[in-house]
Design a protein around this motif. Structure first.
Motif, PDB file in Angstrom:
ATOM      1  N   GLU A  73       0.832  -1.203   0.000  1.00 52.06           N
ATOM      2  CA  GLU A  73       0.000   0.000   0.000  1.00 52.06           C
ATOM      3  C   GLU A  73       0.869   1.257   0.000  1.00 52.06           C
ATOM      4  N   ILE A  74       1.897   1.251   0.824  1.00 49.92           N
ATOM      5  CA  ILE A  74       2.806   2.407   0.905  1.00 49.92           C
ATOM      6  C   ILE A  74       3.518   2.607  -0.428  1.00 49.92           C
ATOM      7  N   ARG A  75       3.953   1.513  -1.034  1.00 47.71           N
ATOM      8  CA  ARG A  75       4.651   1.607  -2.330  1.00 47.71           C
ATOM      9  C   ARG A  75       3.732   2.205  -3.395  1.00 47.71           C
ATOM     10  N   GLU A  76       2.491   1.729  -3.455  1.00 50.39           N
ATOM     11  CA  GLU A  76       1.550   2.241  -4.445  1.00 50.39           C
ATOM     12  C   GLU A  76       1.227   3.712  -4.192  1.00 50.39           C
ATOM     13  N   LEU A  77       1.036   4.082  -2.936  1.00 53.98           N
ATOM     14  CA  LEU A  77       0.771   5.479  -2.596  1.00 53.98           C
ATOM     15  C   LEU A  77       1.956   6.351  -3.002  1.00 53.98           C
ATOM     16  N   GLU A  78       3.151   5.883  -2.752  1.00 56.49           N
ATOM     17  CA  GLU A  78       4.361   6.633  -3.104  1.00 56.49           C
ATOM     18  C   GLU A  78       4.473   6.820  -4.615  1.00 56.49           C
ATOM     19  N   ARG A  79       4.097   5.802  -5.358  1.00 57.12           N
ATOM     20  CA  ARG A  79       4.167   5.889  -6.827  1.00 57.12           C
ATOM     21  C   ARG A  79       3.102   6.832  -7.386  1.00 57.12           C
ATOM     22  N   LYS A  80       1.924   6.892  -6.755  1.00 55.32           N
ATOM     23  CA  LYS A  80       0.825   7.719  -7.253  1.00 55.32           C
ATOM     24  C   LYS A  80       1.004   9.186  -6.894  1.00 55.32           C
ATOM     25  N   VAL A  87       5.973   8.109   5.662  1.00 55.88           N
ATOM     26  CA  VAL A  87       6.559   6.772   5.777  1.00 55.88           C
ATOM     27  C   VAL A  87       6.124   6.147   7.099  1.00 55.88           C
ATOM     28  N   PRO A  88       6.160   4.821   7.198  1.00 61.55           N
ATOM     29  CA  PRO A  88       5.667   4.156   8.401  1.00 61.55           C
ATOM     30  C   PRO A  88       6.534   4.399   9.636  1.00 61.55           C
ATOM     31  N   SER A  89       7.804   4.689   9.414  1.00 65.23           N
ATOM     32  CA  SER A  89       8.737   4.957  10.513  1.00 65.23           C
ATOM     33  C   SER A  89       9.788   5.932   9.997  1.00 65.23           C
ATOM     34  N   PRO A  90      10.255   6.848  10.837  1.00 65.24           N
ATOM     35  CA  PRO A  90      11.289   7.767  10.365  1.00 65.24           C
ATOM     36  C   PRO A  90      12.605   7.049  10.030  1.00 65.24           C
ATOM     37  N   TYR A  91      12.708   5.804  10.457  1.00 67.00           N
ATOM     38  CA  TYR A  91      13.910   5.008  10.189  1.00 67.00           C
ATOM     39  C   TYR A  91      13.553   3.699   9.476  1.00 67.00           C
ATOM     40  N   TYR A  92      12.566   3.741   8.579  1.00 61.02           N
ATOM     41  CA  TYR A  92      12.090   2.502   7.959  1.00 61.02           C
ATOM     42  C   TYR A  92      13.191   1.727   7.245  1.00 61.02           C
ATOM     43  N   MET A  93      14.070   2.434   6.539  1.00 60.30           N
ATOM     44  CA  MET A  93      15.130   1.757   5.782  1.00 60.30           C
ATOM     45  C   MET A  93      16.160   1.120   6.717  1.00 60.30           C
ATOM     46  N   GLU A  94      16.591   1.871   7.723  1.00 62.43           N
ATOM     47  CA  GLU A  94      17.599   1.376   8.656  1.00 62.43           C
ATOM     48  C   GLU A  94      17.068   0.204   9.481  1.00 62.43           C
ATOM     49  N   LEU A  95      15.821   0.332   9.957  1.00 62.08           N
ATOM     50  CA  LEU A  95      15.239  -0.748  10.753  1.00 62.08           C
ATOM     51  C   LEU A  95      15.063  -2.016   9.930  1.00 62.08           C
ATOM     52  N   ARG A 114      12.030  -7.110   2.116  1.00 64.43           N
ATOM     53  CA  ARG A 114      13.267  -6.457   1.685  1.00 64.43           C
ATOM     54  C   ARG A 114      13.082  -5.804   0.312  1.00 64.43           C
ATOM     55  N   THR A 115      12.444  -6.525  -0.613  1.00 64.48           N
ATOM     56  CA  THR A 115      12.207  -6.014  -1.967  1.00 64.48           C
ATOM     57  C   THR A 115      11.260  -4.815  -1.955  1.00 64.48           C
ATOM     58  N   LEU A 116      10.185  -4.891  -1.182  1.00 54.17           N
ATOM     59  CA  LEU A 116       9.218  -3.797  -1.112  1.00 54.17           C
ATOM     60  C   LEU A 116       9.837  -2.530  -0.518  1.00 54.17           C
ATOM     61  N   VAL A 117      10.617  -2.685   0.539  1.00 52.59           N
ATOM     62  CA  VAL A 117      11.251  -1.515   1.148  1.00 52.59           C
ATOM     63  C   VAL A 117      12.265  -0.908   0.187  1.00 52.59           C
ATOM     64  N   LYS A 118      12.970  -1.741  -0.550  1.00 49.60           N
ATOM     65  CA  LYS A 118      13.920  -1.235  -1.549  1.00 49.60           C
ATOM     66  C   LYS A 118      13.166  -0.488  -2.661  1.00 49.60           C
ATOM     67  N   ASP A 119      12.017  -1.009  -3.079  1.00 48.55           N
ATOM     68  CA  ASP A 119      11.194  -0.324  -4.087  1.00 48.55           C
ATOM     69  C   ASP A 119      10.731   1.047  -3.578  1.00 48.55           C
ATOM     70  N   ILE A 120      10.284   1.096  -2.330  1.00 46.10           N
ATOM     71  CA  ILE A 120       9.844   2.361  -1.741  1.00 46.10           C
ATOM     72  C   ILE A 120      11.017   3.341  -1.695  1.00 46.10           C
ATOM     73  N   TRP A 121      12.165   2.857  -1.248  1.00 42.91           N
ATOM     74  CA  TRP A 121      13.370   3.695  -1.190  1.00 42.91           C
ATOM     75  C   TRP A 121      13.738   4.235  -2.575  1.00 42.91           C
ATOM     76  N   ASP A 122      13.766   3.352  -3.569  1.00 37.44           N
ATOM     77  CA  ASP A 122      14.139   3.766  -4.929  1.00 37.44           C
ATOM     78  C   ASP A 122      13.165   4.813  -5.478  1.00 37.44           C
ATOM     79  N   THR A 123      11.868   4.615  -5.240  1.00 31.62           N
ATOM     80  CA  THR A 123      10.862   5.565  -5.704  1.00 31.62           C
ATOM     81  C   THR A 123      11.066   6.926  -5.039  1.00 31.62           C
ATOM     82  N   ARG A 124      11.307   6.907  -3.746  1.00 31.98           N
ATOM     83  CA  ARG A 124      11.496   8.161  -3.008  1.00 31.98           C
ATOM     84  C   ARG A 124      12.773   8.874  -3.438  1.00 31.98           C
ATOM     85  N   ILE A 125      13.849   8.135  -3.655  1.00 32.56           N
ATOM     86  CA  ILE A 125      15.106   8.756  -4.077  1.00 32.56           C
ATOM     87  C   ILE A 125      14.959   9.329  -5.481  1.00 32.56           C
TER      88      ILE A 125
END
Length: 186
Positions: A73-80, A87-95, A114-125
């Protein structure tokens, strides 16, 4: 601040563990933890959860947001969204990195997460790079950085600082010279 410092800060986040030992409440500078009873969940900082996990003294309960459906859901929202979504946590990537590297056996569907968080990170970057490009092209002097994490800001910080310094120098060179014949450069 470098990535290691941001990761250090993320280790203060609270997670739930299920200990397999008994221990009374412990009193630390950062606050009291426990008591620890086998099979009963207790909230502790990530640094302690990882330490106990490495010594096989507990099982780590993944944070609520570390779920395949919620991350999709977060990934789709980020893409739209054109702007950065919360983000769900201020440290989502590190955690995610810490928990999946040290406790992946406690996290269901760890590879998908791991794949979903990487997708979210890539979209945000990618959004961050586009925003930075637009910021520089429009020769702005300030930017609003809503919903960005420390690690994301850290990723683009040196580029922004160098760009702002360069733009300042260009603008000050375009100003009419002072009465002494040259402009002050700060």
């Amino acid at each position: 601040m470098d990535p290691a410092e941001v990761e250090f800060l993320s280790e203060k986040e609270i997670v739930k563990i299920i200990p397999n030992f008994s221990l009374d409440k412990i009193y630390l500078i950062g606050g009291d933890l426990g008591p620890f009873n086998p099979g009963l969940p207790v909230e502790v900082p990530v640094w302690l959860a990882l330490n106990l996990k490495q010594r096989q003294k507990c099982r780590i309960v993944p944070p609520e947001w570390m779920d395949v459906e919620k991350l999709e859901e977060i990934r789709e929202l980020e893409r739209k969204e054109g702007t950065f979504a919360p983000v769900p946590s201020p440290y989502y990537m590190e955690l995610t990195k810490l928990l999946l590297n040290h406790a992946s056996d406690n996290i269901p569907k760890a590879d998908e997460i791991r794949t979903l968080v990487k997708d979210i990170w890539d979209t945000r970057i990618a959004k961050l790079r586009l925003s930075a490009d637009s910021f520089i092209n429009q020769q702005e002097a300030h930017a609003k950085l809503d919903n960005l994490t420390l690690m994301e800001i850290n990723t683009i910080r040196s580029f922004f600082l160098d760009s702002l310094n360069f733009m300042y120098k260009l603008r000050s060179n375009m100003q009419p010279a002072s009465s002494k014949g040259k402009a002050m450069d700060y």
